[in-house]
Scaffold this motif. Structure first.
Motif, PDB file in Angstrom:
ATOM      1  N   GLU A   1      67.795  67.728 -35.202  1.00 46.92           N
ATOM      2  CA  GLU A   1      68.998  66.894 -35.061  1.00 46.92           C
ATOM      3  C   GLU A   1      68.819  65.495 -35.627  1.00 46.92           C
ATOM      4  O   GLU A   1      69.761  64.703 -35.654  1.00 46.92           O
TER       5      GLU A   1
ATOM      6  N   SER B   1      72.394  65.455 -40.715  1.00 46.54           N
ATOM      7  CA  SER B   1      71.190  65.807 -39.966  1.00 46.54           C
ATOM      8  C   SER B   1      70.387  66.869 -40.714  1.00 46.54           C
ATOM      9  O   SER B   1      70.889  67.521 -41.638  1.00 46.54           O
TER      10      SER B   1
ATOM     11  N   ARG C   1      69.521  69.715 -39.508  1.00 46.13           N
ATOM     12  CA  ARG C   1      70.181  70.992 -39.251  1.00 46.13           C
ATOM     13  C   ARG C   1      71.368  71.182 -40.195  1.00 46.13           C
ATOM     14  O   ARG C   1      71.549  72.261 -40.779  1.00 46.13           O
ATOM     15  N   GLU C   2      72.165  70.121 -40.384  1.00 50.35           N
ATOM     16  CA  GLU C   2      73.307  70.217 -41.301  1.00 50.35           C
ATOM     17  C   GLU C   2      72.838  70.413 -42.748  1.00 50.35           C
ATOM     18  O   GLU C   2      73.442  71.171 -43.516  1.00 50.35           O
TER      19      GLU C   2
END
Length: 552
Positions: free
Chosen positions: A40, A52, A54-55
């Motif tokens: 994150e 992030s 994750r993104e």
């Protein structure tokens, strides 16, 4: 000449020639390790927006899946024609996840250059800014191997566009292209098959500037990238909670390694600001409080000379490195006085995947008492740097010759150019084209580019030395020295000089300044005052334009 023995800086960093950091097999592993460590956490910060890890993982999965579904195959080349935007980083990870190679293209390239780069690389997909597609690429792509064009904008990923950069920019959609964000949304949730990437596989194709012929695509492998990213991280002494500021253009090897790769490895957020505009950069430094950067000294000087600059802008930094253009001792002192920070030196080429030498953290670079040159550092671990004569033999310590490097950062060759590879990388050792020397303690000093040497009445004059003397004059902002034809001397020394705001000096004063400090054959016989010196986008001064009479 042996360059590896019991030097203090070698004991400090520990590794020996041939020893490669074993942590990651390929550059994608660096990203995956950072993702597992802090999913994150921010991977990229861009004005008031952020992406992030994750993104970044999800978007790069989608882009890689979409590329493969569109016919992109492992080993194919994905070209990016972008400024410093988050989409650049998404494209890097996606190219690797698809088993491909990222081709980084200078956003200042025009039709002739873009045509050559796309044709030479054989890129099958292109990600471009909408504005660059409209201005340049639309007329080039039909004659290339590109089958898929994805376009995007610097307006993505933030909500309040800065008018200093984006005043006239609007979103544009062009026939024959697909919007990158829509393409990612279409494939969101898809995961590409696991790519098999060996250390010897090519991660980046980065093109040389073509100063001595057509640009050549240096094949920077995954092993090259992991090694040099590790060198930057270890030598710059990254600390938890820090961030990387992307002052260099990401298309350049300094940006690819010193910004993108090292931010993935650390892992640390990478702060981007579209392109270098001094006022915008100063605002970004104050907003994001980064702790590390590496950029050309010309860019750093532009920040120091901006009317809004204060010491506070650099108060968050723990380490600042400079590469891509030589630093004079005067510039190093000026940076320290203005910021309170030591400016560490870095030296490398496209073909060394960025650094071959670095200044150890916290250790001032020595100044050679004879030439006045500031050292560019010592060889990074696992790297052998030699100084060789025209006959290819090592010269003695202190003698001038061509800088030759061997190590895990040196590329295997040039894309599709076996003859150029054999000439420039004989036996895997890079002939840099830079002339310099090594002192008794292993510090490397660059004298100049071999091709820039001036022959004045039979005497060798290296422009760098004259430029450093000019930099000592309090009115001089920047200087470039070239050889020009002369009836009596064959060649003579000419200087082009830009002055600091609010300062004045005449050509005669600057000639006298040099005459007092240099041998008679070295000082410039001609000085031309100019508003700006021509530079590459990375901040290197273009002496060839000055030699050709194309003054700004």
């Amino acid at each position: 000449m042996t360059v590896y023995d019991d030097r203090p800086w070698l004991r400090l960093y520990g590794r020996q020639p041939g020893e490669i950091h074993p942590a990651h097999r390929n550059a994608l592993d660096m990203f995956r390790a950072g993702l597992a460590q802090d999913p994150e956490g921010d991977a990229v910060r861009y004005f008031d927006g952020a992406l992030s890890r994750r993104e970044l993982d999800e978007q790069s999965d989608a882009l890689a899946s979409g590329l493969l579904a569109s016919g992109f195959a492992p080993g194919d080349r994905l070209a990016v024609y972008l400024q410093n935007v988050p989409q650049f980083v998404v494209a890097v990870i996606a190219a690797w996840k698809a088993g491909g190679v990222l081709v980084s293209i200078n956003p200042m390239s025009r039709a002739r250059e873009l045509t050559y780069l796309l044709q030479d690389s054989g890129a099958t997909a292109l990600i471009a800014l909408e504005s660059l597609y409209d201005e340049v690429a639309r007329d080039v792509v039909p004659d290339s191997s590109v089958r898929l064009v994805l376009t995007t904008s610097g307006l993505e990923h933030h909500s309040h566009p800065d008018p200093r950069l984006f005043a006239d920019l609007t979103r544009q959609r062009h026939e024959g292209t697909t919007d990158l964000a829509a393409f990612i949304d279409e494939h969101r949730g898809e995961v590409p098959p696991a790519a098999t990437l060996a250390p010897t596989d090519v991660a980046f194709l980065t093109y040389t500037s073509g100063t001595t012929g057509v640009p050549k695509g240096a094949m920077n492998t995954h092993g090259n990238v992991v090694f040099t990213a590790t060198a930057y991280r270890d030598w710059a002494r990254f600390q938890p909670g820090g961030s990387v500021f992307g002052i260099a253009p990401l298309f350049h090897i300094t940006g690819l390694i010193g910004h993108v790769a090292v931010s993935l490895l650390a892992p640390m957020p990478l702060v981007l600001a579209y392109r270098f505009e001094p006022g915008v950069v100063l605002d970004a430094l104050r907003q994001h409080r980064p702790t590390y950067t590496i950029g050309a000294v010309t860019a750093l000087n532009a920040l120091l000379n901006h009317p809004d600059f204060t010491r506070d802008h650099f108060s968050s930094f723990t380490s600042v490195y400079s590469g891509g253009a030589p630093i004079s001792p005067t510039a190093e002192r000026a940076f320290a006085e203005a910021t309170g920070l030591q400016l560490h030196n870095a030296y490398g080429l496209t073909e060394t995947t960025s650094p071959m030498t670095l200044t150890p953290f916290g250790t001032p670079s020595p100044v050679d008492p004879t030439s006045g040159a500031l050292s560019v550092g010592v060889p990074v671990p696992s790297t052998v740097v030699r100084i060789q004569g025209d006959d290819g033999a090592d010269v003695a310590l202190g003698e001038v010759g061509e800088i030759v490097a061997e190590g895990p950062q040196v590329v295997a060759g040039y894309w599709g150019k076996p003859e150029e590879t054999a000439a420039g990388l004989p036996g895997g050792a890079l002939r840099s084209g830079d002339v310099g020397f090594m002192n008794d303690d292993g510090w490397i000093f660059i004298v100049d580019r071999k091709k820039d040497m001036i022959n004045a009445a039979g005497y060798k004059v290296w422009p760098r030395e004259v430029e450093d003397v000019l930099a000592e004059h309090p009115a001089v902002r920047e200087a470039a020295v070239v050889g020009v034809p002369d009836e009596k001397r064959g060649e003579t020394v000419k200087a082009f000089v830009s002055l600091k705001d609010g300062r004045s000096a005449t050509a005669e004063e600057l000639i006298a300044h040099c005459k007092e400090r240099m041998a008679a054959y070295k000082y410039p016989r001609q000085v031309e005052l100019v508003d700006e010196l021509p530079k590459t986008v990375t901040g290197k001064i273009l002496r060839r334009e000055l030699r050709g009479g194309r003054q700004p």
